[in-house]
Design an enzyme around this catalytic site. Structure first.
Site, mmCIF file in Angstrom:
data_model
loop_
_atom_site.group_PDB
_atom_site.id
_atom_site.type_symbol
_atom_site.label_atom_id
_atom_site.label_comp_id
_atom_site.label_asym_id
_atom_site.label_seq_id
_atom_site.Cartn_x
_atom_site.Cartn_y
_atom_site.Cartn_z
ATOM 1 N N LYS A 250 5.329 45.795 18.215
ATOM 2 C CA LYS A 250 6.200 45.112 17.248
ATOM 3 C C LYS A 250 5.696 43.723 16.823
ATOM 4 O O LYS A 250 6.029 43.252 15.744
ATOM 5 C CB LYS A 250 7.617 44.963 17.827
ATOM 6 C CG LYS A 250 8.442 46.226 17.780
ATOM 7 C CD LYS A 250 9.870 45.927 18.192
ATOM 8 C CE LYS A 250 10.727 47.169 18.183
ATOM 9 N NZ LYS A 250 12.145 46.873 18.424
ATOM 10 N N ASN B 257 9.633 46.007 12.855
ATOM 11 C CA ASN B 257 9.895 47.355 13.398
ATOM 12 C C ASN B 257 9.859 48.430 12.318
ATOM 13 O O ASN B 257 10.016 49.604 12.623
ATOM 14 C CB ASN B 257 11.236 47.393 14.164
ATOM 15 C CG ASN B 257 12.425 47.489 13.242
ATOM 16 O OD1 ASN B 257 12.371 47.062 12.098
ATOM 17 N ND2 ASN B 257 13.511 48.045 13.735
ATOM 18 N N ALA C 100 15.202 42.203 21.436
ATOM 19 C CA ALA C 100 16.497 42.621 20.905
ATOM 20 C C ALA C 100 17.448 41.432 20.790
ATOM 21 O O ALA C 100 18.254 41.357 19.855
ATOM 22 C CB ALA C 100 17.104 43.699 21.806
HETATM 23 N N1 LIG Z 1 20.514 50.003 20.892
HETATM 24 C C1 LIG Z 1 19.356 49.735 20.320
HETATM 25 O O1 LIG Z 1 19.070 50.134 19.187
HETATM 26 C C2 LIG Z 1 18.350 48.897 21.046
HETATM 27 C C3 LIG Z 1 17.339 48.238 20.331
HETATM 28 C C4 LIG Z 1 16.420 47.460 21.033
HETATM 29 C C5 LIG Z 1 16.517 47.374 22.422
HETATM 30 N N2 LIG Z 1 17.500 48.041 23.073
HETATM 31 C C6 LIG Z 1 17.627 47.945 24.538
HETATM 32 O O2 LIG Z 1 17.753 46.563 24.861
HETATM 33 C C7 LIG Z 1 17.106 46.264 26.087
HETATM 34 C C8 LIG Z 1 16.127 45.115 25.896
HETATM 35 O O3 LIG Z 1 15.159 45.454 24.937
HETATM 36 P P1 LIG Z 1 14.092 44.358 24.412
HETATM 37 O O4 LIG Z 1 13.277 45.036 23.396
HETATM 38 O O5 LIG Z 1 14.752 43.064 24.090
HETATM 39 O O6 LIG Z 1 13.209 44.179 25.744
HETATM 40 P P2 LIG Z 1 12.402 42.890 26.234
HETATM 41 O O7 LIG Z 1 11.921 42.096 25.080
HETATM 42 O O8 LIG Z 1 11.439 43.395 27.239
HETATM 43 O O9 LIG Z 1 13.521 42.007 27.007
HETATM 44 C C9 LIG Z 1 14.081 42.446 28.221
HETATM 45 C C10 LIG Z 1 15.190 41.481 28.634
HETATM 46 O O10 LIG Z 1 15.795 41.994 29.832
HETATM 47 C C11 LIG Z 1 15.743 40.979 30.845
HETATM 48 N N3 LIG Z 1 15.615 41.578 32.165
HETATM 49 C C12 LIG Z 1 14.813 42.610 32.522
HETATM 50 N N4 LIG Z 1 14.963 42.857 33.846
HETATM 51 C C13 LIG Z 1 15.858 41.964 34.324
HETATM 52 C C14 LIG Z 1 16.425 41.713 35.604
HETATM 53 N N5 LIG Z 1 16.088 42.444 36.675
HETATM 54 N N6 LIG Z 1 17.331 40.716 35.716
HETATM 55 C C15 LIG Z 1 17.686 39.978 34.645
HETATM 56 N N7 LIG Z 1 17.182 40.159 33.400
HETATM 57 C C16 LIG Z 1 16.279 41.143 33.251
HETATM 58 C C17 LIG Z 1 14.529 40.161 30.480
HETATM 59 O O11 LIG Z 1 14.580 38.916 31.139
HETATM 60 P P3 LIG Z 1 13.223 38.105 31.444
HETATM 61 O O12 LIG Z 1 12.875 37.408 30.170
HETATM 62 O O13 LIG Z 1 13.581 37.180 32.543
HETATM 63 O O14 LIG Z 1 12.188 39.107 31.854
HETATM 64 C C18 LIG Z 1 14.678 40.067 28.957
HETATM 65 O O15 LIG Z 1 15.656 39.142 28.593
HETATM 66 C C19 LIG Z 1 16.453 47.580 26.524
HETATM 67 O O16 LIG Z 1 17.325 48.206 27.427
HETATM 68 C C20 LIG Z 1 16.364 48.397 25.248
HETATM 69 O O17 LIG Z 1 16.411 49.787 25.483
HETATM 70 C C21 LIG Z 1 18.427 48.787 22.421
#
Ligand SMILES: NC(=O)c1ccc[n+]([C@@H]2O[C@H](COP(=O)([O-])OP(=O)(O)OC[C@H]3O[C@@H](n4cnc5c(N)ncnc54)[C@H](OP(=O)(O)O)[C@@H]3O)[C@@H](O)[C@H]2O)c1
Length: 271
Positions: A68, A89, A134
């Protein structure tokens, strides 16, 4: 075949993506002469992989993890929305050139507007848990909806600090239970609560009974956070609508038809 519209999603890995199910459902439903494919492109081959799609006459493609951000370097033009979110995206190909946008913010806002039609974004503060890709899309949408105050909190505080400006303030992850107390909207954008991941450890017993909780995780559809909220009669919105509404925009751009999000499609995407 003439006017056959080739579209798809690029990522690595890509087999988990729900996008082909969603787009091919609409392609069939609206009688589009086309096809939407999953295309696995290793990060080392992004440029050649994308060139292949141009050469094969693709009309456009969605972009998922881990491309992305890197796809932005290959775009001829990126709209202001994607520039501000810092990720592309959705790509449209015209005359061999890539035009990038981001449809996650639209998907995020539309999900809440459709599934909680009486919710008023302007009524109070929003708390965003997480500061990844996200969260950036959600932040963009909340600012556009004129939310008066946004609190962002993340395990890695620095990432939340980097997003703080104007009405957006960052707080320590350990302070989240206090921050959500007076919130109008609470959004989980972390991967916590996803199948195979730990649950989000948060205490929602003291939040306003008028608050809305949105978990953008959609596998499972009802995360522990949403189940707890539901048991306390707190209004909830699940994450599946964000996925479906963000897909609408790409479909519109490539096929010239605005698709409908239906219960049948939602069930298919969750299957
Ligand atoms: N519904 C939809 O259309 C949609 C769209 C996009 C994403 N999502 C979902 O949203 C979530 C995040 O996606 P993303 O693309 O933003 O991913 P990302 O950029 O990798 O961000 C992940 C986030 O989760 C946090 N995190 C991960 N493990 C953790 C833990 N053990 N304790 C506390 N915080 C934790 C990370 O914190 P750190 O910065 O500290 O690592 C970061 O803030 C995923 O589950 C994804 O499937 C859904």
């Amino acid at each position: 075949m003439t006017n056959f519209i080739k579209t798809g999603v690029i990522g690595h890995p890509i087999s988990h993506s729900k996008s082909p199910l969603i787009h091919n459902y609409w392609i069939e439903k609206y009688g589009i002469n086309g096809e939407y494919k999953s295309i696995d492109i290793h990060p080392d081959n992004l440029q050649s992989g994308v060139q292949k799609l141009i050469d094969e006459g693709y009309k456009g493609f969605n972009v998922t993890v881990p491309h992305k951000i890197n796809i932005m370097d290959l775009c001829y033009e990126i709209d202001d929305l994607a520039k501000e979110i810092g990720a592309v995206n959705t790509v449209t190909i015209k005359d061999g050139k890539l035009y990038g946008t981001n449809t996650d913010a639209y998907g995020f806002a539309q999900n809440i507007k459709i599934n909680a039609p009486n919710f008023d974004f302007k009524k109070g503060k929003a708390v965003i848990l997480g500061a990844g890709g996200a969260a950036k899309a959600a932040l963009y949408a909340l600012e556009k909806e004129a939310v008066p105050e946004i609190i962002i909190t993340n395990r890695t505080k620095e990432k939340a600090d980097n997003l703080a400006h104007g009405i957006i303030k960052s707080i320590d992850w350990e302070q989240k239970n206090n921050a959500i107390k007076g919130a109008n909207l609470i959004i989980n954008t972390t991967s916590l609560g996803m199948t195979g991941k730990p649950n989000l450890d948060i205490d929602i017993t003291k939040i306003s009974p008028h608050a809305l909780i949105n978990d953008i995780v959609y596998a499972p559809l009802y995360t522990d956070l949403l189940k707890t909220a539901k048991s306390k009669n707190i209004q909830i919105v699940t994450g599946i609508g964000m996925l479906l509404y963000q897909a609408c925009r790409g479909f519109e751009l490539w096929n010239g038809t605005t698709p409908n999000v239906t219960k049948e499609l939602e069930d298919l995407a969750l299957s």
